[in-house]
Design an enzyme around this catalytic site. Structure first.
Site, short mmCIF file in Angstrom:
data_model
loop_
_atom_site.label_atom_id
_atom_site.label_comp_id
_atom_site.label_asym_id
_atom_site.label_seq_id
_atom_site.Cartn_x
_atom_site.Cartn_y
_atom_site.Cartn_z
N ASP A 1 33.25 12.84 18.48
CA ASP A 1 33.08 11.67 18.08
C ASP A 1 31.88 11.49 17.10
O ASP A 1 31.77 10.63 16.34
CB ASP A 1 32.34 10.71 19.32
N ASP B 1 35.36 4.77 22.02
CA ASP B 1 35.84 5.84 22.81
C ASP B 1 36.18 5.69 24.29
O ASP B 1 35.73 4.63 24.70
CB ASP B 1 35.06 6.95 22.71
N CYS C 1 0.79 -1.31 -0.01
CA CYS C 1 -0.08 -0.02 0.12
C CYS C 1 0.75 1.36 0.01
O CYS C 1 0.71 2.23 -0.56
CB CYS C 1 -1.01 0.00 1.21
#
Length: 745
Positions: free
Chosen positions: A634, A430, A6
């Site tokens: 990071d 880390d 759909c």
């Protein structure tokens, strides 16, 4: 929008519009998000395009103007509507079946054809039939064939052919038309119910939020709905009450149950200055909290958004299924037409199949005229075919998997992350804030001969209490944690880059480096051995002198999280290599690596170097490298990794860059995330296998005349429900996560 099939039809219809930039479908929320150029399009044309594709539009809103609560109300309305339609179809169909049995087997009922034609009319044309046939017609006009086309073609011809019985004696098919539509309505209702169970995570999250809040306004305490809260409002939260929204504690002390956010049942102590999250539960004392984030900016709203993103996302393995499903309905129409022609013109050569089937299938009758056999075979093919089961295979598993993750503090943002995470071969970690707690703490107090540990700590803490340095605070807090009473030092003096001194109980106390003690005439040879050992372990060690004598050594370090070693061992058990990439020095990094059992260490790496480190690992392990981090530095590495995993307590930018967010800072949640991805993907593969297997087996059986259409429509409903049910069974699977890691430890 019941399935991927759909969603694909709607998306295709919308993308044909000039000015559409992007279309995103979310089957779980029954939502389509359209980005478009406002000078070329408006919302009315977008609505019309969805309706032309054969679907009804429940509501239209600009981005951010509706929330999950509104969606939940719409879902409830859909379920209520499906229930009403089911009853309108079920009552007349039951009467038809009640009349049919005596009419066929005992005594013909006068006016039987008129009775069943009248009873079947509201079932086929009103209850669910109106919406189904309207959807089918729109779908045919748009050239994007949906499931309703098959249902319409399976129910309308039998009804109209049955009316021929008024002018020419023949077998009635009206009962079949009513039964097909009634079971279609039953299937729709059961699918809504089952999908509601699969996507219950959103409703649970909504229910977790507080509905009202007590706030101070104009010097008075008033109760207002949470939706009326403003940033800066001061909220009063009594014991046992939910925190209405995210904020900062102004007054009071208490413990707060944050299990809805972190998945951990241990309450967290809160005092002035501490942050609290909306929907968490205040357990003991009264708190005054200043609201900092309200509405869609709160933690709970972000979690709901992330879960919805995951539920509405796509898994790469689904792409092949989508391409096949897009051609499914036309292929079924061709097969149904072929079956009709074959039985109409070649029923003689094909009759041995029916003779064989009569031996064990009560509905098979080889004595029927060719036109009846042709009708039965064609209608059976139409109603047995089920693209819905294929379309539900992926989203229902994602609904359950992402919901389970949210309840456990593991937020998976996309289906592609689930598929990638299950195959991870290496994880980059880390150090600070990920493996370690990210804050210094007192680790050692080693006395020299003639002194006790208590004397060394009391003296060091009394002197360091006058310093604002983080290492000084770690010594003071460490002494307090050991239950020591800290006296007041006088004459505090700081020596830059060397240490501090002060007077305590009439004696000079020095705390600092070798150079500081040497400059003040204190012999340090007796402390060299413990000092060197502590430094070799990657700790920051400080000498303590009382009077003119060396008293001992105290050490401070960024301590390792309690669960880090167990988590890394658990990751090893999953066959994953663990690599630490940190900007810290080699000695400290190696000391941490030895304690937690890392496979590889890269130290002294600058933020931009972390991206290169991940690229090197990707060259070694392929596209199977994950990164776990918590800081702003990071974020680039989290994006470079095939799966970025952010510690939720970290910076917002790192969380936004990640594919998976761990609400708590526990590393064992990484283990849970990997195991959850494997469990969820396994369900997706199982669902696709059974959905395809069902269609590949059922359609040929229907085409050769061995499947009655009424049995076919029941089987079609059962196939969709089996896929949803298999996904819901995922809730019984529990990622080992913390418990498994703990047992390994």
């Amino acid at each position: 929008m019941g399935s991927d099939h759909c969603a694909g039809i709607i998306a295709t219809s919308l993308r044909k519009l000039d000015g559409v930039v992007d279309v995103t479908t979310n089957i779980a929320a029954h939502r389509v998000q359209v980005r478009y150029e406002t000078d070329k399009l408006d919302s009315s044309r977008i609505r019309r395009a969805v309706e032309d594709a054969g679907y009804d539009v429940a509501s239209v809103s600009e981005e951010g103007s509706s929330d999950a609560a509104d969606d939940a109300e719409i879902e409830e309305a859909y379920l209520s509507q499906a229930w009403k339609r089911l009853w309108i179809a079920a009552v007349p169909t039951t009467l038809i079946m009640t009349l049919m049995m005596p009419h066929m087997f005992w005594q013909p009922i006068p006016g039987y054809l008129v009775l069943i034609a009248v009873l079947a009319f509201p079932v086929v044309f009103l209850a669910g039939g109106a919406a189904t046939h309207r959807s089918a017609w729109r779908s045919l006009k748009s050239g994007q064939l949906n499931m309703d086309v098959l249902i319409s073609m399976g129910s309308l011809p039998p009804y109209f052919i049955g009316l021929v019985g008024f002018v020419y004696p023949m077998t009635s098919f009206i009962e079949m038309a009513a039964t097909i539509m009634a079971f279609h309505m039953l299937g729709r209702y059961l699918e809504y119910r089952a999908k509601g169970q699969a996507s219950s995570a959103i409703r649970k999250l909504l229910d977790m939020g507080a509905k009202t809040a007590r706030v101070e306004r104009d010097g008075e305490e008033v109760e207002v709905p949470v939706k009326q809260l403003n940033a800066g409002d001061v909220m009063i939260v009594r014991p046992g009450e939910k925190v209405p929204t995210d904020g900062v504690v102004l007054e009071g002390e208490s413990t707060v149950d944050e299990s809805i956010a972190t998945g951990e049942s241990v309450p967290v102590e809160k005092a002035a200055g501490a942050t609290v999250l909306g929907a968490t539960i205040n357990q003991q004392g009264l708190l005054k909290v200043r609201a900092t984030r309200v509405g869609k900016d709160t933690f709970l709203a972000q979690v709901i958004r992330l879960v919805e993103e995951a539920q509405g996302s796509r898994v790469p393995v689904q792409e092949l299924a989508d391409r096949i499903t897009a051609r499914f309905v036309p292929a079924v129409l061709v097969i149904a037409g072929g079956a009709f022609i074959a039985w109409l013109f070649f029923s003689g050569p094909l009759s041995p199949i029916l003779v064989w089937g009569e031996g064990f299938l009560p509905w098979v009758d080889s004595g029927q005229p060719p036109i009846i056999l042709a009708m039965l075979a064609a209608i059976a093919v139409l109603v047995i075919a089920c693209p819905c089961a294929l379309g539900l295979a992926t989203p229902t598993a994602l609904m359950v998997g992402s919901g389970m993750g949210a309840e456990r503090g593991v937020l998976i943002r996309s289906g592609s992350a689930i598929q990638s995470l299950k195959d991870i071969k290496a994880i980059v970690l880390d150090k600070t804030g990920t493996i370690t707690k990210g804050e210094p703490a007192l680790t050692d107090a080693l006395p020299a001969q003639g002194f006790t540990e208590k004397q060394v700590l009391v003296a060091a803490a009394a002197v360091e209490a006058g310093s604002a340095h983080p290492l000084a605070d770690a010594i003071v807090q460490g002494a307090k944690a050991r239950g020591l009473s800290i006296g007041s030092a006088t004459g505090f003096n700081s020596h830059t880059a060397r240490g501090v001194e002060a007077q305590l109980d009439g004696e000079r106390v020095l705390v600092g480096s070798r150079r500081l003690l040497t400059e003040h005439g204190v012999a340090i040879s007796a402390l060299e051995e413990p000092l060197t050992a502590l430094e070799g372990a990657g700790k920051t060690a400080m000498l303590v002198a009382i009077g003119d004598r060396p008293a001992g050594v105290v050490a401070v370090a960024d301590t390792i999280k309690d669960d880090s070693a167990a988590a890394i061992e658990a990751l090893h058990g999953l066959g994953i290599v663990c690599v630490m990439v940190t900007g810290d020095n080699e000695r400290t990094a190696q000391a941490v690596a030895e304690q937690v059992g890392l496979d590889e260490v890269q130290a002294g790496v600058l933020p931009e170097g972390k991206v290169d480190a991940i690229r090197q690992l990707q060259a070694r392990y392929g596209e199977h490298v994950a990164m776990v981090g918590d800081g702003i530095n990071d974020a680039p590495a989290l994006k470079q990794a095939n799966v970025g995993i952010a510690i939720g307590a970290g910076a917002d930018v790192a969380i936004e860059a990640a594919d998976v967010t761990l609400v708590s800072g526990e590393l064992t949640k990484v283990v849970e995330a990997v195991e959850l991805s494997r469990l969820t993907f396994r369900k997706i593969v199982q669902n696709l296998f059974w959905a395809w297997g069902y269609n590949l087996a059922a359609i040929p059986i229907a085409a050769i005349g061995l499947l009655h259409p009424m049995i076919g429509v029941i089987a079609m409903t059962a196939s969709s429900l089996s896929v949803i049910g298999n996904s819901v069974l995922l809730k019984r699977s529990r990622p080992a996560g913390k418990s498994a890691a703990g047992s390994r430890a």
